[in-house]
Design an enzyme around this catalytic site. Structure first.
Site, PDB file in Angstrom:
ATOM      1  N   GLY A 304       2.657   0.829   0.512  1.00 32.42           N
ATOM      2  CA  GLY A 304       3.529  -0.014  -0.212  1.00 32.42           C
ATOM      3  C   GLY A 304       4.093  -1.308   0.675  1.00 32.42           C
ATOM      4  O   GLY A 304       3.229  -1.842   1.524  1.00 32.42           O
ATOM      5  N   SER A 305       5.396  -1.513   0.739  1.00 26.30           N
ATOM      6  CA  SER A 305       5.784  -2.740   1.419  1.00 26.30           C
ATOM      7  C   SER A 305       5.607  -2.724   2.930  1.00 26.30           C
ATOM      8  O   SER A 305       5.778  -3.842   3.590  1.00 26.30           O
ATOM      9  CB  SER A 305       7.280  -2.958   1.292  1.00 26.30           C
ATOM     10  OG  SER A 305       7.378  -3.116  -0.277  1.00 26.30           O
ATOM     11  N   THR A 306       5.425  -1.621   3.853  1.00 26.79           N
ATOM     12  CA  THR A 306       5.190  -1.649   5.131  1.00 26.79           C
ATOM     13  C   THR A 306       3.795  -2.505   5.201  1.00 26.79           C
ATOM     14  O   THR A 306       3.667  -2.898   6.562  1.00 26.79           O
ATOM     15  CB  THR A 306       5.005  -0.239   5.804  1.00 26.79           C
ATOM     16  OG1 THR A 306       4.104   0.668   4.851  1.00 26.79           O
ATOM     17  CG2 THR A 306       6.321   0.571   5.714  1.00 26.79           C
ATOM     18  N   LYS A 308       3.148  -5.179   4.117  1.00 30.47           N
ATOM     19  CA  LYS A 308       3.597  -6.633   4.046  1.00 30.47           C
ATOM     20  C   LYS A 308       3.651  -7.224   5.490  1.00 30.47           C
ATOM     21  O   LYS A 308       3.317  -8.162   5.464  1.00 30.47           O
ATOM     22  CB  LYS A 308       5.047  -6.798   3.349  1.00 30.47           C
ATOM     23  CG  LYS A 308       4.703  -6.626   1.895  1.00 30.47           C
ATOM     24  CD  LYS A 308       6.362  -6.523   1.262  1.00 30.47           C
ATOM     25  CE  LYS A 308       6.237  -6.169  -0.278  1.00 30.47           C
ATOM     26  NZ  LYS A 308       7.495  -6.137  -0.851  1.00 30.47           N
TER      27      LYS A 308
END
Length: 573
Positions: A304-306, A308
């Site tokens: 997920g967003s980690t 990014k």
């Protein structure tokens, strides 16, 4: 005359043959007694000597401060020698009572004609002493060692455990087997032709050599506190499991690795949270294998967003995005025929790249991914080491699950950019983020520090590979500043610790199938932000109720940092 001559010749031939045979036998006897004496002496000794093993003590495992995490307890092995037994029924009755075994099982072993027959191993020393004191002819009590873990469940999926033969089965126990195992000794006793031990004849002993001590980077206090925090959040959120990783991003030393629920290392074959009475043998073994799995290393997930952090680093390194670049988020981004939504339904509106990472805005990172293109995105994916194993010194590390390059279209590239449609392990993410914030050095995560002998003298210090320049120092410095702003002003505010500069990134990913509404909440953070000395990561699987990473995972790392930063001697700024 002719007849006498014939008989004389016959007598001479017989005499000559007899003399030849006698000379041959004498020569053979001299050869056997002089030149081949050692061989037959050894065979004779083998016939009259009975051999029993003396188990060597396995080496201890100690933490970075010398706290013993794995040691040994003295146990006994009970055996019988058939030729020496005088009162079989008494032996059967006594052993059955003291060893809590069925009499028929013992009777079968007592009656077996063999040099020595084992009745039971891993018998506690108190019981072994009772049996020895009975003085039963033909019953032997030999002392042995059994692995013992003083803290039961602590780091169970890191340390691993040993089997009945005291050999490592999983974890560090099996990885460092050649250093931990010792060399068994032997007891040699002399017997007569019936196999009965001769009295007043001294035993020959070959003393065992104990295994060496393994010193690891894990810190007992940090592991214990992290485990308590993991159990607390798991209970509060009724989650399936929780993983916490604490490591030094500068050299790869792992301070703590928690995977709750942990199991009891002293009872590794007892299932936890599962009723084994209704399971078949195959089902029980499958359940045990699942219980023993180290989720940080053996299992993959969508980060997920980690992730990014990786996309932002690649975009900055390639020069396709700058901090002042402007973006617009209406709550979604259309890629080809797909509308890919942002987590904020109404959108973030106009924002620059710094605000995009603070807001964890999907459309911003989709745009960065599209600017990179498939080729460059995959190149940086490889350059950062995401397609390689980290090399962590625990067996069974899982590899990254990723699309083939030729199968990545614009839609796949868009979802990859914000951490979905592929899978990595928590240790892989922690290692990669460490490289992106430490100046561009990809270190090898590890536990093993050194091997010590029984005098605490270091015999071997382990060295680990390091890959340099996976990103420039400038990009790494920029990422530290950006991620510090996420905690100071963005979605990671709940990880903030007063007086410390903390950097980090939150994530909330939806597992497959998406319709199941199951989530993985996570946070990865580091401190101090200007020169990271510790990286912390928390992954919560299938939390109930509120499931946002910034709400439930970030506070866990924040709480851990608040307590362990002073412990590490890191002063407030």
């Amino acid at each position: 005359m002719k007849s006498k001559t014939f008989h004389k010749k016959k007598i001479c031939i017989v005499f000559g043959c007899a003399l030849f045979m006698i000379m041959y036998l004498v020569g053979r006897l001299v050869y056997l007694m002089v030149f081949d004496a050692e061989c037959y002496q050894k065979k004779a000794e083998d016939l009259h000597e009975r051999e029993r093993d003396i188990k060597a003590a396995r080496g201890e495992i100690i933490d970075r401060n010398g706290v013993v995490l794995a040691t040994n307890r003295t146990v006994c092995t009970i055996s019988v020698i058939h030729s020496q037994i005088k009162e079989p029924e008494k032996i059967i009755a006594e052993l059955s009572e003291l060893l809590e075994m069925d009499q028929e099982v013992i009777r079968k072993r007592v009656g077996k004609i063999s040099a020595i027959e084992r009745i039971k191993s891993n018998v506690d020393k108190k019981t072994g002493d009772k049996i020895r004191n009975l003085g039963l002819a033909g019953v032997k009590v030999d002392e042995d060692f059994k692995r013992y873990y003083p803290y039961d469940r602590l780091a169970s999926k890191v340390l691993g455990f040993t089997g009945g033969d005291n050999q490592g089965i999983i974890g560090l126990e099996v990885r460092y087997e050649k250093y931990l195992k010792g060399i068994d000794g032997k007891i040699l006793t002399t017997t007569d032709a019936r196999g009965v031990e001769l009295e007043n004849v001294a035993e020959d002993r070959m003393e065992p050599v104990a295994g060496n001590t393994l010193k690891i980077s894990l810190d007992y206090n940090m592991q214990m506190y992290a485990m308590q925090m993991a159990e607390k959040v798991r209970q509060e959120k009724e989650a399936d499991k929780v993983a916490i990783l604490l490591m030094n991003p500068q050299n790869g030393e792992i301070y703590a690795m928690v995977n709750v629920p942990e199991f009891d290392l002293n009872q590794p074959f007892e299932l936890i949270e599962t009723d084994e009475n209704n399971l078949t043998d195959t089902e029980k073994q499958d359940a045990l294998n699942q219980m023993w799995r180290n989720g940080c290393i053996n299992d993959t997930y969508e980060p997920g967003s980690t992730f990014k952090i990786i996309t932002a680093s690649a975009g900055l390194e390639a020069g396709v995005v700058h901090l002042e670049d402007r973006f617009s988020c209406p709550g979604y981004k259309i890629v080809e025929d797909r509308k890919i939504r942002c987590h904020k339904v109404g959108g973030h509106g106009a924002e620059n790249f710094t605000e995009g990472i603070q807001n964890s805005c999907n459309p911003v990172f989709i745009e960065v991914g599209l600017r990179l293109g498939v080729d460059r995105f995959c190149d940086y994916f490889d350059q950062f080491g995401l397609m390689e194993l980290t090399g962590v010194d625990i067996p069974g590390e899982a590899g990254t699950i990723m699309h083939k390059k030729e199968n990545i279209g614009q839609v796949e590239l868009a979802t990859l950019s914000f951490g979905q449609s592929f899978q990595i392990t928590p240790i892989q993410l922690g290692t990669t983020v460490s490289a992106l914030i430490n100046g561009g050095r990809r270190v090898t995560p590890h536990f093993g520090v050194s091997i010590q002998n029984d005098e605490e003298k270091t015999m071997k210090t382990f060295q680990y590979k390091e890959k340099k320049h996976i990103v420039s120092e400038k990009t790494s410095e920029t990422m530290r500043v950006l991620l510090e702003s996420v905690v100071a002003e963005g979605s990671g505010k709940n990880a903030y610790v007063e007086g410390y500069r903390i950097g980090g990134k939150t994530a909330t990913s939806q597992t497959l199938p998406r319709s199941a509404n199951r989530y993985i909440s996570s946070f990865v953070g580091f401190a101090p932000a200007d020169h990271p000395e510790i990286l912390g990561m928390c992954v919560i699987y299938n939390p109930q109720g509120v499931y946002y990473g910034g709400t439930i995972a970030a506070p866990v790392i924040g709480n851990i940092f608040e307590n362990i930063l002073p412990y590490l001697g890191i002063e407030k700024q």
